[in-house]
Design a protein around this motif. Structure first.
Motif, PDB file in Angstrom:
ATOM      1  N   GLU A  35      66.899  58.681  32.717  1.00 59.76           N
ATOM      2  CA  GLU A  35      67.188  58.760  31.292  1.00 59.76           C
ATOM      3  C   GLU A  35      67.333  60.214  30.845  1.00 59.76           C
ATOM      4  OE1 GLU A  35      68.504  57.831  28.021  1.00 59.76           O
ATOM      5  OE2 GLU A  35      67.644  56.019  28.915  1.00 59.76           O
ATOM      6  N   ASN A  36      66.467  61.086  31.335  1.00 61.76           N
ATOM      7  CA  ASN A  36      66.573  62.487  30.923  1.00 61.76           C
ATOM      8  C   ASN A  36      67.795  63.168  31.525  1.00 61.76           C
ATOM      9  OD1 ASN A  36      65.592  64.807  29.475  1.00 61.76           O
ATOM     10  ND2 ASN A  36      64.964  65.669  31.450  1.00 61.76           N
ATOM     11  N   VAL A  37      68.168  62.777  32.741  1.00 61.13           N
ATOM     12  CA  VAL A  37      69.398  63.333  33.320  1.00 61.13           C
ATOM     13  C   VAL A  37      70.596  63.002  32.427  1.00 61.13           C
ATOM     14  CG1 VAL A  37      71.038  63.146  35.234  1.00 61.13           C
ATOM     15  CG2 VAL A  37      68.604  63.411  35.710  1.00 61.13           C
ATOM     16  N   MET A  38      70.685  61.754  31.965  1.00 65.24           N
ATOM     17  CA  MET A  38      71.782  61.388  31.068  1.00 65.24           C
ATOM     18  C   MET A  38      71.670  62.124  29.738  1.00 65.24           C
ATOM     19  SD  MET A  38      73.959  59.543  32.643  1.00 65.24           S
ATOM     20  CE  MET A  38      75.003  59.358  31.191  1.00 65.24           C
ATOM     21  N   ALA A  39      70.442  62.304  29.245  1.00 62.40           N
ATOM     22  CA  ALA A  39      70.249  63.019  27.984  1.00 62.40           C
ATOM     23  C   ALA A  39      70.737  64.462  28.096  1.00 62.40           C
ATOM     24  CB  ALA A  39      68.777  62.977  27.575  1.00 62.40           C
TER      25      ALA A  39
END
Length: 407
Positions: free
Chosen positions: A348-352
């Motif tokens: 999720e943080n990679v996409m963020a």
């Protein structure tokens, strides 16, 4: 196929010793494929089949991550780049994606190439909540974060590219009779749709459309039909093998239309050289990366850095191919995302972080072209410039054109 290019450190065994002081701070919950020493990145590309010229991209990315690892990795972690061949075949892409996600347990799949191939895995990747990041295709469907949160494009989208060609034609060749060669899939139809949208009420300028299938051995008959239509301007919406065939066939027939080749097939070494430089002279296209054959960049520091990278990490790579510059640049974009993510390497943080790139400058991008994304804008690069092949190299002309993110 797995490219064993990246030298990796072995896993570090951490003992369950007694803490000597205080409370151990809470750690971010990283995604699959992430350890204290490693980040597994998956990739799928056509090392065989009708689009095998693009295999250079995957090899360049692997070489770039070798460089990153040699320099200490990303936040102390080395990149384990696992790259498989799908032969540009959607069923094989599905097989390789499942292998990467379920067996190799990668953190994400990066730069998988092709519109039909990525379409085949898009729903699977989003259902699994695995980043399908910076896909190597300009279809507009990669910029739909409200529907496909886990899929993001990278290069300028085909629809905008088609509009750019339409604007150029209307201004410079308002009486042209246009013939279009296009790949008969979402990629070809997307760019053709943008061209027609840009022409508006002038779509009657298109006098012939000649689709081809990726399984076709040649596109000779399509070129013969376009010539017979009376077209005096031809747009090649084709991957490298077929774009090279088209340029060569047009030259062999003695036909002399204005030619525009789409951006994905503007490689000097991968397309124009096999087409024959004498046949390619005068061909038009668009660019957003520096042409490695252009002597104007010889004193540019970014070119010197790219050249040094090629010397050390990819000495067998084709220095005349824009695909090496492309692979280098997209790998730098992922590097930036992972560095921004810090120690929170959850999916999720990679996409963020991928959706939070602000004026990121790729050293080998043309001046004025920057990368920007947001949670509602999944089109990182939206600027291009027209260019003309002079028989030896591309020459840029006109302004940098701001495209749009598509519909």
């Amino acid at each position: 196929m797995r490219l064993a290019r990246t030298a990796l450190l072995g896993a570090v065994a951490l003992g369950l010793g007694i803490a000597v002081s205080g409370v151990v701070p809470a750690m971010a919950e990283n995604g699959p494929g992430v350890t204290d020493t490693e980040i597994k990145i998956g990739h799928i590309g056509p090392y065989s089949g009708p689009a095998s010229a693009y295999g250079t991209i995957g090899k360049t990315i692997g070489a770039y991550f070798d460089k990153v690892n040699a320099e200490g990795g990303i936040n102390g972690r080395k990149i384990n780049f696992i790259s498989y061949d799908d032969g540009y075949s959607p069923p094989k892409t599905v097989e390789q994606a499942r292998k990467l996600v379920e067996s190799d347990e990668v953190l994400l799949i990066f730069q998988s190439l092709g519109t039909a191939t990525n379409t085949a895995i898009q729903k699977y990747m989003n259902a699994k909540k695995v980043p399908q990041l910076f896909v190597a295709t300009g279809a507009t469907k990669w910029g739909m974060p409200e529907k496909y949160h886990w899929t993001m494009g990278w290069q300028p989208n085909y629809q905008s590219e088609g509009r750019i060609y339409a604007a150029y034609i209307l201004q410079n060749y308002p009486d042209a009779k246009i013939g279009v060669l296009y790949q008969n899939d979402d990629y070809g139809k997307d760019l053709l749709g943008g061209l027609k949208e840009g022409l508006g009420d002038k779509t009657g300028m298109i006098v012939a459309e000649a689709p081809y299938e990726t399984s076709d051995p040649t596109i000779d008959s399509q070129i013969v039909n376009l010539k017979a239509s009376g077209a005096d301007l031809v747009i090649d919406i084709a991957t490298p093998k077929f774009a090279a065939q088209a340029i060569r066939k047009i030259g062999e027939t003695g036909w002399n239309p204005v030619q525009i080749v789409n951006n994905v097939s503007q490689s000097v070494g991968g397309v124009l050289k096999p087409a024959g430089f004498e046949n390619a002279k005068g061909v038009l296209s668009t660019g957003y990366l520096k042409d490695p054959t252009d002597p104007n960049w010889k004193d540019d520091q970014s070119f010197k850095d790219w050249s040094a990278f090629m010397d050390e990490y990819y000495p067998d790579g084709d220095r005349s191919s824009s695909f090496t510059v492309y692979g280098y640049s997209v790998a730098q974009t992922l590097e930036q995302v992972l560095r921004q993510a810090g120690d929170d390497l959850s999916r999720e943080n990679v996409m963020a972080q991928a959706a939070n790139l602000k004026d990121f400058v790729m050293p080998m991008a043309l001046p004025g072209i920057v990368v920007n994304t947001s949670p509602t804008d999944y089109f990182p690069i939206q600027q291009m410039q027209m260019m003309r092949f002079n028989g030896e190299r591309w020459e840029m002309f006109g302004p940098v054109i701001e495209g749009s993110g598509g519909n």
